[in-house]
Motif scaffolding. Structure first.
Motif, PDB file in Angstrom:
ATOM      1  N   SER A   1      31.005  47.592  45.759  1.00  0.00           N
ATOM      2  CA  SER A   1      31.126  46.267  45.146  1.00  0.00           C
ATOM      3  C   SER A   1      32.445  46.146  44.414  1.00  0.00           C
ATOM      4  O   SER A   1      33.145  47.134  44.162  1.00  0.00           O
TER       5      SER A   1
ATOM      6  N   ASP B   1      31.289  43.039  40.255  1.00  0.00           N
ATOM      7  CA  ASP B   1      29.848  42.771  40.284  1.00  0.00           C
ATOM      8  C   ASP B   1      29.386  42.037  41.540  1.00  0.00           C
ATOM      9  O   ASP B   1      28.238  41.588  41.615  1.00  0.00           O
ATOM     10  N   LYS B   2      30.253  41.929  42.534  1.00  0.00           N
ATOM     11  CA  LYS B   2      29.877  41.296  43.795  1.00  0.00           C
ATOM     12  C   LYS B   2      29.782  42.369  44.884  1.00  0.00           C
ATOM     13  O   LYS B   2      30.737  43.109  45.117  1.00  0.00           O
ATOM     14  N   VAL B   3      28.618  42.462  45.507  1.00  0.00           N
ATOM     15  CA  VAL B   3      28.401  43.473  46.540  1.00  0.00           C
ATOM     16  C   VAL B   3      29.222  43.126  47.776  1.00  0.00           C
ATOM     17  O   VAL B   3      29.172  42.010  48.290  1.00  0.00           O
ATOM     18  N   ILE B   4      30.007  44.112  48.248  1.00  0.00           N
ATOM     19  CA  ILE B   4      30.805  43.941  49.461  1.00  0.00           C
ATOM     20  C   ILE B   4      30.014  44.380  50.677  1.00  0.00           C
ATOM     21  O   ILE B   4      29.957  43.691  51.687  1.00  0.00           O
TER      22      ILE B   4
ATOM     23  N   TYR C   1      37.166  49.201  42.723  1.00  0.00           N
ATOM     24  CA  TYR C   1      35.936  49.003  43.471  1.00  0.00           C
ATOM     25  C   TYR C   1      34.895  49.972  42.909  1.00  0.00           C
ATOM     26  O   TYR C   1      35.226  51.084  42.492  1.00  0.00           O
TER      27      TYR C   1
END
Length: 471
Positions: free
Chosen positions: A44, A47-50, A73
């Motif tokens: 991520s 706080d945004k999941v990749i 990351y």
């Protein structure tokens, strides 16, 4: 939860496709998990999941980050998190043993030097932080001299690294910020850790330029908002700002960190100074969460909850904090301890209240807080000898799929008789509101809660045990 860098031990992992060729806007990430307990990692950023990356049959993984946004990351594995700085054309590999996560992690490959620099800085900070309590007992002039010397050493070390490796502007900006905000944080904690109980006198005794750096702090810095050390600084800084405000309108000679007005002041300051929603919401949540878990007054809980709900715009956080207040109300003195299911070392299920027929202290531990694990077990050994009328139950709160808890107990030759593990980790941690890790429940022989949030290292803990034994 540990959010930054861990350490050392070198091992190369073959990684197909990581060879640096022509310049691209991509990066490669790969590695190996020794003694894996899960079959995937989560990558991520901010706080945004990749993506969720599966491990192969040999517990290795490889992943290409396309259209890379340079920056930190986060790699999440089990209950651990590790940050890695990725820039275009990096080919970074890691290797880690879950039995000793912190002691076994290392980066290799293209881009490893800058990440290993951060690892070493983090380790050095951990060592220095253990000395800060001693430094904070010095007068402000001697204290400043000590930490000024540390900062000068780190500035020079960074300069040597830059001259040798010519790192990117991004690395330089982050590395300098890490040094600066670590230094600022130590300045901010000084009044709290200094032995004097009259914080008003301590604040007044500080040189006028002690906090001179504050005039240059950007409290709404988008670049730094996701970095651990910057957020750590904000935590200490708002504690200090609230202390100064609290002293002005309260005037108490002996400062009480749990005071309702101090914590309400802190929430007001955060709300008035921070404008970036994610940063504001995170600080509001963290400070409210910490207060609730250290407070025993139900009415004060309601007042802080009201203030938090008025200021936060994160609906998920609002639900979580509201639920926490309800949970803590169920754990107040006089209530029956929740009859959760725990597993013994043979993996057999036990209802915990079936184990309680004498005065009992229940404490918790995790491999993620290894020092606390050892200190608490050693302390209990001492307490058992002094208070044979009291039972002590240890509960491990790590993922039950992991056998690390047994590895740690056996490695240290601790008795296994009163060792248990949560059966439903996520649910039971919520039911018991296990925070901070030092939290101890003291129960009477009828499974009734006498103390729901005490600490075996507190000066009054033995008095609490004596009181329950004498009843």
């Amino acid at each position: 939860m540990k959010l930054y860098f861990s350490i050392i031990c070198l091992a190369l992992v073959a990684f197909v496709g990581c060879k640096k060729t022509n310049k691209t806007n991509n990066a490669f990430l790969g590695g190996e998990i020794i003694n894996a307990t899960d079959n995937f990692i989560v990558l991520s950023m901010e706080d945004k999941v990749i993506d969720t990356i599966k491990l192969d049959k040999t517990n290795r993984f490889k992943y290409k980050v396309e259209n890379l946004t340079p920056g930190f990351y986060t790699i999440k594995y089990g209950g651990e998190m590790q940050m890695v700085l990725l820039e275009p054309n990096d080919s970074i590999m890691l290797r880690v043993n879950t039995f000793e996560f912190d002691e076994s992690l290392v980066f290799t490959g293209v881009g490893a030097k800058k990440n290993n620099y951060f690892i070493n800085e983090f380790l050095q900070n951990e060592i220095e932080d253990k000395r800060i309590f001693k430094y904070c007992q010095l007068n402000s002039k001697a204290f400043s001299h000590r930490i000024d010397s540390i900062k000068t050493y780190k500035d020079n070390k960074l300069k040597r690294f830059q001259e040798k490796y010519n790192p990117s502007d991004l690395f330089n900006k982050i590395a300098q910020a890490n040094i600066d905000y670590s230094y600022f944080s130590r300045k901010e904690v000084y009044p709290f850790i200094h032995y004097g109980k009259n914080k008003n006198d301590i604040i007044k005794s500080l040189p006028k330029d002690f906090y001179a750096y504050r005039k240059d702090i950007d409290y709404n810095n988008n670049f730094h908002k996701d970095y651990f050390i910057y957020n750590n600084f904000l935590k200490y800084n708002f504690n200090n700002l609230a202390l100064e405000r609290h002293i002005n309108h309260c005037g108490a000679k002996e400062f009480n960190r749990k005071a309702l007005c101090f914590n309400l002041d802190k929430l007001k300051l955060i709300d008035s100074i921070i404008t970036i929603p994610t940063v504001k919401n995170k600080l509001l949540y963290m400070n409210t969460f910490n207060f609730l878990n250290k407070n025993d007054n139900t009415e004060n809980n309601k007042a802080v909850l009201k203030s938090f709900l008025e200021k936060s715009t994160n609906e998920e956080n609002k639900v979580a904090i509201t639920a926490l207040v309800k949970t803590l109300d169920k754990l107040k003195t006089g209530n029956t301890f929740p009859d959760i299911t725990v597993l013994n070392v043979k993996n057999e299920e036990n209802l915990i209240n079936n184990l309680i027929n004498r005065p009992t202290a229940i404490y918790f531990w995790s491999n993620k807080f290894y020092d606390h694990f050892k200190h608490s077990h050693n302390k209990v050994k001492e307490l058992k000898d002094k208070y044979p009328e009291v039972d002590f139950i240890a509960i491990n709160i790590d993922n039950k799929a992991s056998k690390n808890w047994m590895y740690s107990l056996n490695k240290n030759s601790y008795p296994l008789e009163r060792e248990f593990q949560l059966n439903d980790v996520k649910k039971d941690k919520d039911i018991l509101a296990i925070h901070p890790m030092t939290k101890v429940f003291v129960l009477n022989k009828n499974q009734k809660i006498v103390h729901s949030n005490t600490n075996m290292f507190a000066s009054n803990f033995e008095q609490q045990l004596l009181a329950i034994v004498s009843k």
